[in-house]
Design a protein around this motif. Sequence first.
Motif, short mmCIF file in Angstrom:
data_model
loop_
_atom_site.label_atom_id
_atom_site.label_comp_id
_atom_site.label_asym_id
_atom_site.label_seq_id
_atom_site.Cartn_x
_atom_site.Cartn_y
_atom_site.Cartn_z
N MET A 14 -6.46 -5.02 -5.73
CA MET A 14 -5.21 -4.93 -4.95
C MET A 14 -4.55 -3.58 -5.19
SD MET A 14 -3.41 -8.69 -5.27
CE MET A 14 -2.18 -8.43 -3.97
N ASP A 15 -4.60 -3.09 -6.43
CA ASP A 15 -3.97 -1.80 -6.72
C ASP A 15 -4.65 -0.66 -5.98
OD1 ASP A 15 -2.08 -3.01 -8.26
OD2 ASP A 15 -3.08 -2.64 -10.17
N LEU A 16 -6.00 -0.68 -5.96
CA LEU A 16 -6.73 0.35 -5.21
C LEU A 16 -6.37 0.27 -3.73
CD1 LEU A 16 -10.38 0.20 -6.68
CD2 LEU A 16 -8.70 2.04 -6.95
N PHE A 17 -6.30 -0.96 -3.20
CA PHE A 17 -6.01 -1.12 -1.77
C PHE A 17 -4.58 -0.70 -1.44
CE2 PHE A 17 -4.16 -3.90 1.54
CZ PHE A 17 -4.82 -3.37 2.63
N ILE A 18 -3.62 -1.15 -2.23
CA ILE A 18 -2.21 -0.81 -1.94
C ILE A 18 -2.01 0.71 -2.02
CG2 ILE A 18 0.19 -1.05 -2.78
CD1 ILE A 18 -0.52 -3.96 -3.56
N ASN A 34 -4.38 3.01 -1.36
CA ASN A 34 -5.00 3.58 -0.16
C ASN A 34 -4.10 3.37 1.06
OD1 ASN A 34 -6.69 3.57 2.34
ND2 ASN A 34 -8.36 4.07 0.95
N LEU A 35 -3.56 2.14 1.19
CA LEU A 35 -2.72 1.81 2.35
C LEU A 35 -1.43 2.63 2.33
CD1 LEU A 35 -2.60 -0.07 4.85
CD2 LEU A 35 -1.30 -1.68 3.44
N SER A 36 -0.88 2.87 1.15
CA SER A 36 0.36 3.64 1.05
C SER A 36 0.12 5.10 1.44
CB SER A 36 0.92 3.55 -0.37
OG SER A 36 1.20 2.21 -0.69
N LEU A 90 -2.14 6.01 3.58
CA LEU A 90 -2.29 5.94 5.04
C LEU A 90 -0.91 5.87 5.70
CD1 LEU A 90 -4.78 6.03 6.78
CD2 LEU A 90 -4.98 3.56 6.59
N ARG A 91 -0.01 5.08 5.11
CA ARG A 91 1.36 4.96 5.62
C ARG A 91 2.03 6.34 5.65
NH1 ARG A 91 6.20 5.52 5.13
NH2 ARG A 91 7.79 4.05 5.84
N ILE A 128 0.70 8.52 8.41
CA ILE A 128 1.26 8.16 9.73
C ILE A 128 2.67 8.74 9.85
CG2 ILE A 128 2.04 6.23 11.19
CD1 ILE A 128 -0.25 4.56 9.90
N GLU A 129 3.46 8.57 8.78
CA GLU A 129 4.84 9.08 8.80
C GLU A 129 4.86 10.59 9.05
OE1 GLU A 129 7.01 8.27 5.24
OE2 GLU A 129 8.95 8.53 6.25
N SER A 169 -8.15 0.51 6.21
CA SER A 169 -7.82 0.86 4.83
C SER A 169 -8.66 0.05 3.83
CB SER A 169 -6.33 0.61 4.58
OG SER A 169 -5.99 0.94 3.26
N THR A 196 -11.20 1.67 1.27
CA THR A 196 -10.99 1.45 -0.16
C THR A 196 -12.30 1.07 -0.83
OG1 THR A 196 -8.72 0.71 0.22
CG2 THR A 196 -9.72 0.10 -1.89
N MET A 225 -1.64 5.30 16.38
CA MET A 225 -0.79 5.47 15.18
C MET A 225 0.30 6.51 15.46
SD MET A 225 -1.95 3.37 13.00
CE MET A 225 -3.13 2.24 13.76
N LYS A 229 4.35 5.13 16.11
CA LYS A 229 4.67 5.39 14.71
C LYS A 229 5.81 4.54 14.15
CE LYS A 229 6.77 9.33 12.34
NZ LYS A 229 6.90 10.81 12.27
N LEU A 264 5.20 1.76 11.24
CA LEU A 264 5.74 1.96 9.88
C LEU A 264 6.61 0.77 9.47
CD1 LEU A 264 6.63 5.78 9.90
CD2 LEU A 264 4.74 4.66 8.70
N MET A 315 4.26 -2.05 8.59
CA MET A 315 3.56 -1.76 7.33
C MET A 315 4.48 -2.00 6.14
SD MET A 315 1.25 1.66 8.08
CE MET A 315 0.22 1.52 6.61
N ILE A 364 3.53 -4.43 3.17
CA ILE A 364 3.34 -3.91 1.81
C ILE A 364 4.30 -4.61 0.85
CG2 ILE A 364 3.54 -1.85 0.33
CD1 ILE A 364 2.44 -0.20 2.71
N LEU A 423 2.89 -8.14 0.29
CA LEU A 423 1.67 -8.08 -0.53
C LEU A 423 2.03 -7.73 -1.99
CD1 LEU A 423 -1.44 -8.30 -0.34
CD2 LEU A 423 -1.50 -5.82 -0.07
N ARG A 471 1.16 -9.78 -5.28
CA ARG A 471 0.53 -9.17 -6.43
C ARG A 471 1.26 -9.54 -7.72
NH1 ARG A 471 0.59 -6.21 -10.36
NH2 ARG A 471 -1.09 -4.81 -10.99
#
Lengths: 304, 304
Positions: free
Chosen positions: A254-258, A260-262, A264-265, A268-269, B203, B207, B243, B247, B251, B254, B258, B261, B265
């Motif tokens: 979960m830590d690796l995924f969160i 990676n997703l952050s 990506l977030r 996008i921003e 993602s 990952t 994306m 945007k 966001l 997401m 997050i 999630l 966690r």
Amino acid sequence: MSQPLINKFVVVGIGLIGGSLATGLTQRGACAEVIGIARKPETCDEAVARGVVARAYTSLRDVASELGKGDVIFISVPTLSVTAVLQEIKDFISPDVTITDGASVKGSVQRAAEQVFGVIPPQLVLGHPIAGSEKSGVTAANPNLYENHRVILTPFSNTSAQDLALVSAMWQAVGAEVLTMSVEEHDEVLGATSHLPHVIAYSLVDTLAQDIHNPNIFRYAAGGFRDFTRIASSDPVMWHDIMRANKVAILQSMDLFIDNLSRLRSSIEHEDSDYLLKVFSRAKEARDEFTVMLAQRQVSTKKE
Amino acid sequence: MSQPLINKFVVVGIGLIGGSLATGLTQRGACAEVIGIARKPETCDEAVARGVVARAYTSLRDVASELGKGDVIFISVPTLSVTAVLQEIKDFISPDVTITDGASVKGSVQRAAEQVFGVIPPQLVLGHPIAGSEKSGVTAANPNLYENHRVILTPFSNTSAQDLALVSAMWQAVGAEVLTMSVEEHDEVLGATSHLPHVIAYSLVDTLAQDIHNPNIFRYAAGGFRDFTRIASSDPVMWHDIMRANKVAILQSMDLFIDNLSRLRSSIEHEDSDYLLKVFSRAKEARDEFTVMLAQRQVSTKKE
């Protein structure tokens, strides 16, 4: 007729996993008789009525005296209920009986066995069929569930070669491919490829269902969303147990995924097109390779 | 034979979305002729060779003089290429021609149209078919892609009722159900139910693919993982554009995900069984309700 591979096959916990193996072995003539064990008498009655087992009891104690060499006990109860079953085995079952299981986490079964037995007995072969469904219960039992699927066995240095061979042959009899690896590797790999996707799917559906701004949001979802969230229809108690049992590996994934997703977030921003295209392309490539590999595996299994 | 619904149907961007609508309308006799516009001459040649379009050109300018009332231009290029197409329409196309599109984000098309035209012309009806596939390109064109799927149209207060009716009838002709909503609502709902799942799937696969500790991790993944990650095989450029185009809504979605999630966690870390069971059960219930609704929708559409 030659003698069947297994004499008495005892399935403890008659749900999707155990019921599917029981009916699969029966249909292929790979066992002489199937006996079911379930906590609730109604489950016993239903399993007999549906022909999943020939007879059923509410405790392993009821069949202990008739089991010996050539018989197999398959433990397929929710992960956190395994300890109680192992205690019954210790108290009542002969060391000649082959014992195996189908739990999704192997480290917790190892710890439970060490707690109950001190040293894990050679007759106990831990395993995990990489097959399943969002359906659950004895009504979902499917004799072909394991066809073309993989089963991972995690033997210890003192595991009996004979018991290991019998469990391997049992899974091959229902069409599965058997691999072996260590308990630790199994739990890391499954934490990443199965447990993590389930947490994500549950969390996504829950996020949308709780969104008070869009009460009818699911009205506009389509088939892609149905596929993506299929695993969120899985049994909540079973998955609760898996989260508890494989906590360390799941938290790592979960830590690796969160993380990676952050990232990506953030891309996008900040409209970082290069980063977005790199991640999406890399993911598409890896996923396309995976489906080719899966298709080849199924073709080669069918040929054998 | 009665006259077809549409005289000339011009598809700008002959990929999965445009090619499927073109072949769907042709097969149902809903247009007199299909003309394709594609940037690359090879795509034009292939679309003609495959019978997806009757003839094809590399610019809208090439067909401008022959288009008028009863003709429809369907814009199905990647989201960020829409502006250039709208500029060609402004420069060359008669106000009598009905214009519509199939982009996944409507706010960015609205902004592009305002930028090109000042005031969005009454002939331009924005729309989005909620259908797709991880496949892309003209070779993936499927005349039945829109059967039992929904199409969302987002008309403005000055949109011509006649053009809106023609676009609705066009989608109904290929078996779709047409809904209308505002641009803002569309982009929020799709951000949550389609764009967010795509970011997550990309993602997750990325990952795992980047996990140097487990180079062969996909070897042990199974069918559930295949379904869960199907959308990560979608076209990277198309999804990059989405994306960028949506945007703000993406966001927002997401951040909600997050946050959910991360709470999950924490509940795994602290072995908070009540919380885990509550989230998993709530998600399963919502997802089961969704599949029932989806099945009912398909049955009722088929009955009509």
